[in-house]
Design a protein around this motif. Structure first.
Motif, PDB file in Angstrom:
ATOM      1  N   SER A 227      40.479  56.547  33.673  1.00  0.00           N
ATOM      2  CA  SER A 227      39.180  56.884  34.240  1.00  0.00           C
ATOM      3  C   SER A 227      38.428  57.809  33.289  1.00  0.00           C
ATOM      4  N   THR A 228      37.129  57.959  33.561  1.00  0.00           N
ATOM      5  CA  THR A 228      36.315  58.844  32.725  1.00  0.00           C
ATOM      6  C   THR A 228      36.670  60.312  32.921  1.00  0.00           C
ATOM      7  N   ASN A 229      37.405  60.640  33.978  1.00  0.00           N
ATOM      8  CA  ASN A 229      37.831  62.033  34.166  1.00  0.00           C
ATOM      9  C   ASN A 229      38.736  62.492  33.035  1.00  0.00           C
ATOM     10  N   ALA A 230      39.509  61.558  32.467  1.00  0.00           N
ATOM     11  CA  ALA A 230      40.366  61.918  31.342  1.00  0.00           C
ATOM     12  C   ALA A 230      39.533  62.388  30.156  1.00  0.00           C
ATOM     13  N   ALA A 231      38.376  61.777  29.944  1.00  0.00           N
ATOM     14  CA  ALA A 231      37.494  62.212  28.855  1.00  0.00           C
ATOM     15  C   ALA A 231      36.834  63.544  29.190  1.00  0.00           C
ATOM     16  N   ARG A 232      36.506  63.755  30.455  1.00  0.00           N
ATOM     17  CA  ARG A 232      35.868  65.017  30.839  1.00  0.00           C
ATOM     18  C   ARG A 232      36.827  66.194  30.673  1.00  0.00           C
ATOM     19  N   PHE A 233      38.083  66.015  31.039  1.00  0.00           N
ATOM     20  CA  PHE A 233      39.054  67.086  30.897  1.00  0.00           C
ATOM     21  C   PHE A 233      39.237  67.492  29.435  1.00  0.00           C
ATOM     22  N   ASP A 235      36.881  67.279  27.104  1.00  0.00           N
ATOM     23  CA  ASP A 235      35.574  67.591  26.514  1.00  0.00           C
ATOM     24  C   ASP A 235      35.163  66.551  25.477  1.00  0.00           C
ATOM     25  N   ILE A 236      35.406  65.281  25.788  1.00  0.00           N
ATOM     26  CA  ILE A 236      35.004  64.186  24.907  1.00  0.00           C
ATOM     27  C   ILE A 236      33.644  63.672  25.361  1.00  0.00           C
ATOM     28  N   SER A 237      32.791  63.370  24.397  1.00  0.00           N
ATOM     29  CA  SER A 237      31.468  62.855  24.714  1.00  0.00           C
ATOM     30  C   SER A 237      31.590  61.528  25.464  1.00  0.00           C
ATOM     31  N   LEU A 238      30.867  61.403  26.554  1.00  0.00           N
ATOM     32  CA  LEU A 238      30.946  60.189  27.380  1.00  0.00           C
ATOM     33  C   LEU A 238      30.070  59.095  26.779  1.00  0.00           C
ATOM     34  N   ASN A 239      30.465  58.652  25.605  1.00  0.00           N
ATOM     35  CA  ASN A 239      29.773  57.566  24.910  1.00  0.00           C
ATOM     36  C   ASN A 239      30.566  56.278  25.130  1.00  0.00           C
ATOM     37  N   PRO A 240      30.006  55.294  25.856  1.00  0.00           N
ATOM     38  CA  PRO A 240      30.785  54.081  26.156  1.00  0.00           C
ATOM     39  C   PRO A 240      31.263  53.350  24.915  1.00  0.00           C
ATOM     40  N   GLN A 241      30.491  53.374  23.846  1.00  0.00           N
ATOM     41  CA  GLN A 241      30.897  52.660  22.646  1.00  0.00           C
ATOM     42  C   GLN A 241      32.108  53.295  21.980  1.00  0.00           C
ATOM     43  N   LYS A 242      32.255  54.626  22.095  1.00  0.00           N
ATOM     44  CA  LYS A 242      33.390  55.307  21.482  1.00  0.00           C
ATOM     45  C   LYS A 242      34.606  55.346  22.404  1.00  0.00           C
ATOM     46  N   LEU A 243      34.376  55.322  23.701  1.00  0.00           N
ATOM     47  CA  LEU A 243      35.492  55.384  24.644  1.00  0.00           C
ATOM     48  C   LEU A 243      36.127  54.030  24.894  1.00  0.00           C
ATOM     49  N   ALA A 244      35.430  52.941  24.598  1.00  0.00           N
ATOM     50  CA  ALA A 244      35.949  51.602  24.860  1.00  0.00           C
ATOM     51  C   ALA A 244      36.826  51.135  23.708  1.00  0.00           C
TER      52      ALA A 244
END
Length: 389
Positions: A227-233, A235-244
């Protein structure tokens, strides 16, 4: 040194794709057998791990007591007929792998027939050569039937009597008519298996943005939700292109360090806390969780007068504010320095006589310039010149 043990330690390099458990083979989900050199490891259990195409694995009983090594091609029991696979693990580690696979019943474990013969390998290679053409043709058949599904891969059984069709579908698909058409066209037994986008990426393989081979194509067998909560914990930028990832889903590696970040995040000060000093009020700006430092700004929305302090210092300032105290500066080092350099205020009226302005200034007499004395060397040179004249 005992040279008789060198042959045992180095392993039988003439068989299989690797020497005992050392090295890597050309199959996905390879398991490193770190117990391969332990005496009696193979005889501890008759279970053997066998891998087939891509990420499909199975566990079988070696009831015939065959001398199997990692990398051997074996013929195993299947329904119907037999299948051909590669031995990837033997010994005690297989018991751990069986427990990890969560098999419903140990009675479902089939047996190994024999080490693959030349005829078995030839039939197996012919079946593998038909897989790509079968996949392309089956995609066209599914499109003609109007089914909203994508056939991602086809795998033939070792004896060529059965084919497994791996498909991806967002909704439930009624493929009963498709099975009948495929059986009439290819004259084999049809089995349909639905897979997700991550499983498809694992079967295809590739290289991730980290420069390494995909985790799902090398060692990862079970997939957990991301989930996106893993990125929030973290402090990763919520950029879909980088997270996918390659599968167009959130990267599985987002879950690798999230527990460490969550544990370290509990020690950080709250973000809504305002740190008050004698000059300004400081608001949260950013933080480095693993380094244990926090940056504060005098403006809520902009980066103004940034101050970076440790977590311990931030909590100390918060305690001081609760007691009604305000430090001189957020940084304790700067505060200590300012204390040392603070000027001492003295009352000039008390320490000096007020009549000091009435005293006339005495003019300093200029001292007359004295003639320069010549050194002995100079007098000697002048005497010599007069004598020459």
């Amino acid at each position: 040194m005992n040279f008789d043990n060198l042959k045992y330690i180095s392993g039988n390099c003439d068989r299989g794709l690797s020497a005992k458990g050392v090295g890597r083979q050309d199959h996905q989900l390879n398991t490193y057998d770190w117990l391969a050199d332990v005496p009696g490891n193979v005889e501890s259990t008759d279970l053997v791990e066998v891998q087939f195409k891509n990420t499909r694995k199975g566990y079988y009983h070696n009831i015939n007591g065959l001398d199997l090594h990692k990398g051997d091609l074996v013929a195993v029991e299947s329904n119907p007929g037999h299948d051909i696979g590669v031995v990837t693990l033997t010994g005690q580690l297989v018991n751990l792998q069986v427990k990890k696979a969560n098999l419903k019943s140990m009675d479902d474990i089939k047996r190994i027939y024999r080490i693959a013969r030349d005829q078995d390998i030839s039939t197996w290679n012919d079946a593998k050569a038909r897989e790509h053409g079968t996949m392309i043709q089956s995609r066209q058949i599914a499109k003609d039937l109007g089914l909203k599904m994508k056939i991602g891969d086809v795998e033939y059984q070792g004896d060529g009597n059965k084919a497994i069709f791996y498909y991806i579908a967002d909704e439930r698909v009624d493929f009963r008519q498709l099975i009948k058409v495929l059986a009439d066209v290819f004259h084999v037994r049809i089995e349909m298996k639905q897979i997700g986008a991550r499983q498809e990426a694992g079967r295809i393989g590739g290289t991730g943005p980290c420069g390494r081979e995909l985790c799902c194509a090398t060692w990862m067998k079970s997939f957990s939700s991301v989930s996106t909560n893993a990125a929030r914990f973290q402090d990763i930028s919520l950029n879909p292109q980088k997270l996918a990832g390659m599968c167009a889903k959130l990267k599985c590696c987002l879950n690798y360090e999230v527990d460490t970040y969550m544990e370290a995040g509990r020690k950080m000060p709250p973000r809504d806390a305002v740190l008050q000093t004698q000059d300004n009020d400081y608001h949260f700006f950013k933080q480095d969780i693993l380094a244990g430092i926090v940056t504060y700004s005098t403006d809520k929305r902009l980066a103004a007068n940034l101050q970076t302090i440790t977590v311990e210092r931030a909590k100390a300032v918060m305690d001081m504010n609760r007691r009604g105290e305000k430090p001189i500066d957020l940084d304790d080092n700067k505060e200590a320095t300012s204390e040392r350099r603070r000027p001492v205020h003295t009352d000039l009226v008390e320490s000096e006589d007020i009549t000091r302005f009435d005293k006339s200034k005495k003019k300093k007499k200029k001292k007359a310039a004295r003639p320069k004395r010549k050194d002995n060397g100079g007098e000697k040179n002048e005497h010599q010149e007069n004598k020459k004249e």
